[in-house]
Scaffold this motif. Structure first.
Motif, PDB file in Angstrom:
ATOM      1  N   ASP A  29       0.839  -1.201   0.000  1.00  0.00           N
ATOM      2  CA  ASP A  29       0.000   0.000   0.000  1.00  0.00           C
ATOM      3  C   ASP A  29       0.871   1.247   0.000  1.00  0.00           C
ATOM      4  O   ASP A  29       2.078   1.190   0.264  1.00  0.00           O
ATOM      5  CB  ASP A  29      -0.923   0.013   1.212  1.00  0.00           C
ATOM      6  N   ASN A  30       0.228   2.374  -0.254  1.00  0.00           N
ATOM      7  CA  ASN A  30       0.930   3.656  -0.164  1.00  0.00           C
ATOM      8  C   ASN A  30       0.806   4.212   1.250  1.00  0.00           C
ATOM      9  O   ASN A  30      -0.206   4.022   1.914  1.00  0.00           O
ATOM     10  CB  ASN A  30       0.346   4.650  -1.164  1.00  0.00           C
ATOM     11  N   SER A  31       1.849   4.893   1.693  1.00  0.00           N
ATOM     12  CA  SER A  31       1.857   5.513   3.014  1.00  0.00           C
ATOM     13  C   SER A  31       1.900   7.024   2.871  1.00  0.00           C
ATOM     14  O   SER A  31       2.564   7.545   1.969  1.00  0.00           O
ATOM     15  CB  SER A  31       3.084   5.057   3.813  1.00  0.00           C
ATOM     16  N   ILE A  32       1.215   7.690   3.770  1.00  0.00           N
ATOM     17  CA  ILE A  32       1.280   9.149   3.807  1.00  0.00           C
ATOM     18  C   ILE A  32       1.565   9.571   5.235  1.00  0.00           C
ATOM     19  O   ILE A  32       0.813   9.249   6.151  1.00  0.00           O
ATOM     20  CB  ILE A  32      -0.030   9.793   3.326  1.00  0.00           C
ATOM     21  N   ILE A  33       2.655  10.278   5.413  1.00  0.00           N
ATOM     22  CA  ILE A  33       3.049  10.777   6.723  1.00  0.00           C
ATOM     23  C   ILE A  33       2.979  12.297   6.682  1.00  0.00           C
ATOM     24  O   ILE A  33       3.493  12.918   5.748  1.00  0.00           O
ATOM     25  CB  ILE A  33       4.465  10.305   7.095  1.00  0.00           C
ATOM     26  N   ASN A  34       2.353  12.877   7.673  1.00  0.00           N
ATOM     27  CA  ASN A  34       2.097  14.313   7.667  1.00  0.00           C
ATOM     28  C   ASN A  34       2.921  15.062   8.706  1.00  0.00           C
ATOM     29  O   ASN A  34       3.350  14.492   9.710  1.00  0.00           O
ATOM     30  CB  ASN A  34       0.613  14.580   7.940  1.00  0.00           C
ATOM     31  N   CYS A  35       3.092  16.330   8.440  1.00  0.00           N
ATOM     32  CA  CYS A  35       3.877  17.183   9.337  1.00  0.00           C
ATOM     33  C   CYS A  35       3.328  18.603   9.237  1.00  0.00           C
ATOM     34  O   CYS A  35       3.054  19.088   8.141  1.00  0.00           O
ATOM     35  CB  CYS A  35       5.345  17.140   8.915  1.00  0.00           C
ATOM     36  N   ALA A  36       3.174  19.244  10.384  1.00  0.00           N
ATOM     37  CA  ALA A  36       2.766  20.644  10.412  1.00  0.00           C
ATOM     38  C   ALA A  36       3.925  21.470  10.939  1.00  0.00           C
ATOM     39  O   ALA A  36       4.628  21.042  11.849  1.00  0.00           O
ATOM     40  CB  ALA A  36       1.545  20.828  11.302  1.00  0.00           C
ATOM     41  N   TYR A  37       4.121  22.623  10.366  1.00  0.00           N
ATOM     42  CA  TYR A  37       5.170  23.506  10.866  1.00  0.00           C
ATOM     43  C   TYR A  37       4.571  24.870  11.153  1.00  0.00           C
ATOM     44  O   TYR A  37       3.531  25.221  10.597  1.00  0.00           O
ATOM     45  CB  TYR A  37       6.345  23.586   9.887  1.00  0.00           C
ATOM     46  N   SER A  38       5.227  25.615  12.020  1.00  0.00           N
ATOM     47  CA  SER A  38       4.638  26.891  12.426  1.00  0.00           C
ATOM     48  C   SER A  38       5.441  28.093  11.979  1.00  0.00           C
ATOM     49  O   SER A  38       4.928  29.216  12.009  1.00  0.00           O
ATOM     50  CB  SER A  38       4.467  26.931  13.944  1.00  0.00           C
ATOM     51  N   ASN A  39       6.695  27.882  11.551  1.00  0.00           N
ATOM     52  CA  ASN A  39       7.525  29.011  11.158  1.00  0.00           C
ATOM     53  C   ASN A  39       7.338  29.300   9.678  1.00  0.00           C
ATOM     54  O   ASN A  39       7.894  28.621   8.816  1.00  0.00           O
ATOM     55  CB  ASN A  39       8.998  28.720  11.467  1.00  0.00           C
ATOM     56  N   SER A  40       6.567  30.292   9.372  1.00  0.00           N
ATOM     57  CA  SER A  40       6.283  30.608   7.976  1.00  0.00           C
ATOM     58  C   SER A  40       7.525  31.104   7.230  1.00  0.00           C
ATOM     59  O   SER A  40       7.536  31.159   6.004  1.00  0.00           O
ATOM     60  CB  SER A  40       5.173  31.658   7.889  1.00  0.00           C
ATOM     61  N   ALA A  41       8.568  31.443   7.980  1.00  0.00           N
ATOM     62  CA  ALA A  41       9.807  31.908   7.348  1.00  0.00           C
ATOM     63  C   ALA A  41      10.709  30.754   6.906  1.00  0.00           C
ATOM     64  O   ALA A  41      11.694  30.970   6.203  1.00  0.00           O
ATOM     65  CB  ALA A  41      10.570  32.817   8.307  1.00  0.00           C
ATOM     66  N   SER A  42      10.390  29.533   7.311  1.00  0.00           N
ATOM     67  CA  SER A  42      11.217  28.388   6.911  1.00  0.00           C
ATOM     68  C   SER A  42      11.196  28.225   5.408  1.00  0.00           C
ATOM     69  O   SER A  42      10.145  28.348   4.767  1.00  0.00           O
ATOM     70  CB  SER A  42      10.717  27.108   7.581  1.00  0.00           C
ATOM     71  N   ASP A  43      12.370  27.968   4.830  1.00  0.00           N
ATOM     72  CA  ASP A  43      12.427  27.866   3.378  1.00  0.00           C
ATOM     73  C   ASP A  43      13.017  26.549   2.893  1.00  0.00           C
ATOM     74  O   ASP A  43      13.222  26.367   1.692  1.00  0.00           O
ATOM     75  CB  ASP A  43      13.227  29.042   2.795  1.00  0.00           C
ATOM     76  N   TYR A  44      13.291  25.667   3.821  1.00  0.00           N
ATOM     77  CA  TYR A  44      13.896  24.392   3.413  1.00  0.00           C
ATOM     78  C   TYR A  44      13.424  23.313   4.373  1.00  0.00           C
ATOM     79  O   TYR A  44      13.472  23.497   5.599  1.00  0.00           O
ATOM     80  CB  TYR A  44      15.421  24.513   3.431  1.00  0.00           C
ATOM     81  N   PHE A  45      12.987  22.195   3.813  1.00  0.00           N
ATOM     82  CA  PHE A  45      12.407  21.126   4.614  1.00  0.00           C
ATOM     83  C   PHE A  45      13.016  19.792   4.188  1.00  0.00           C
ATOM     84  O   PHE A  45      13.297  19.564   3.010  1.00  0.00           O
ATOM     85  CB  PHE A  45      10.886  21.071   4.409  1.00  0.00           C
ATOM     86  N   ILE A  46      13.194  18.935   5.165  1.00  0.00           N
ATOM     87  CA  ILE A  46      13.781  17.625   4.894  1.00  0.00           C
ATOM     88  C   ILE A  46      12.951  16.555   5.593  1.00  0.00           C
ATOM     89  O   ILE A  46      12.474  16.761   6.711  1.00  0.00           O
ATOM     90  CB  ILE A  46      15.240  17.540   5.411  1.00  0.00           C
ATOM     91  N   TRP A  47      12.825  15.424   4.945  1.00  0.00           N
ATOM     92  CA  TRP A  47      12.292  14.235   5.591  1.00  0.00           C
ATOM     93  C   TRP A  47      13.455  13.287   5.859  1.00  0.00           C
ATOM     94  O   TRP A  47      14.272  13.011   4.977  1.00  0.00           O
ATOM     95  CB  TRP A  47      11.261  13.532   4.717  1.00  0.00           C
ATOM     96  N   TYR A  48      13.483  12.789   7.099  1.00  0.00           N
ATOM     97  CA  TYR A  48      14.494  11.822   7.501  1.00  0.00           C
ATOM     98  C   TYR A  48      13.820  10.516   7.916  1.00  0.00           C
ATOM     99  O   TYR A  48      12.712  10.506   8.451  1.00  0.00           O
ATOM    100  CB  TYR A  48      15.318  12.325   8.689  1.00  0.00           C
ATOM    101  N   LYS A  49      14.553   9.446   7.721  1.00  0.00           N
ATOM    102  CA  LYS A  49      14.137   8.122   8.178  1.00  0.00           C
ATOM    103  C   LYS A  49      15.131   7.675   9.238  1.00  0.00           C
ATOM    104  O   LYS A  49      16.343   7.816   9.044  1.00  0.00           O
ATOM    105  CB  LYS A  49      14.149   7.145   7.003  1.00  0.00           C
TER     106      LYS A  49
END
Lengths: 113, 114
Positions: free
Chosen positions: B17-37
């Motif tokens: 099956d497909n997996s979906i993992i979610n994340c909310a962030y609060s700093n609207s100034a953030s300009d770079y995001f990473i997913w780690y395992k």
């Protein structure tokens, strides 16, 4: 594939003692970092290092902590007068640029008794 | 203050099956995001990243979606395999600093069921 290495894998120390955690970043990387992860909690940024000086540090990184790049390959984290709450996994990471993919080492588990 | 959080602390999916993992962030100034395992006993491993000037980025079997309007990040894993079982962290850097102080979310544990 190049990787970040850390030694030792596990360090046990008595409260009040000093420990040095060692890291060898990827050779062509210029930015180095330390993070810690208390068991069951999220990864927390400690410090970043560039051009032989600290570029950023968190509130956690107080006078108890210091970092050093003693030669062209090693990057160390020194924790003075360890406390029980310093027990955690400590991860070193490195990156080519300051806002780029960071490569993490396997971590050093520090246990303070 | 800045914070990165995850909606689902645990996620169980059937193999394939497909997996979906979610994340909310609060700093609207953030300009770079990473997913780690992060597998048990190991350090975080880079999966995929995305910059704030993009909405979507695809890798091998993984896709990251960024919705800046609602400050939401998701990681989609296609055809989930047993080897995907791990804790997944999102991390952001704030553009209001030098961009090196990554803030990590608490993590979502993905369990792949046979």
């Amino acid at each position: 594939e190049p990787e970040v290495t850390q030694t030792p894998s596990h360090q046990v120390t008595q409260m009040g003692q000093e420990v040095i955690l060692r890291c060898v970043p990827i050779s062509n990387h210029l930015y180095f970092y330390w993070y810690r992860q208390i068991l069951g909690q999220k990864v927390e940024f400690l410090v970043s290092f560039y051009n032989n000086e600290i570029s950023e540090k968190s509130e956690i990184f107080d006078d108890q902590f210091s970092v050093e790049r003693p030669d062209g390959s090693n990057f160390t984290l020194k924790i003075r007068s360890t406390k029980l709450e310093d027990s955690a996994m400590y991860f070193c990471a490195s990156s080519q640029s300051g806002s780029n993919e960071q490569y993490f080492g396997p971590g050093t588990r520090l246990t303070v008794t | 203050g800045e914070s990165v959080g995850l909606h689902l602390p645990t996620l169980s999916v059937q193999e394939g099956d497909n997996s979906i993992i979610n994340c909310a962030y609060s700093n609207s100034a953030s300009d770079y995001f990473i997913w780690y395992k992060q597998e048990s006993g190991k350090g975080p491993q880079f999966i995929i990243d995305i910059r704030s000037n993009m909405d979507k980025r695809q890798g091998q079997r993984v896709t990251v979606l960024l919705n800046k309007t609602v400050k939401h990040l998701s990681l989609q894993i296609a055809a989930t395999q047993p080897g995907d079982s791990a804790v997944y962290f999102c991390a952001e850097n704030g553009a209001d600093n030098y961009g090196q102080n990554f803030v990590f979310g608490p993590g979502t544990r993905l369990s792949v069921l046979p």
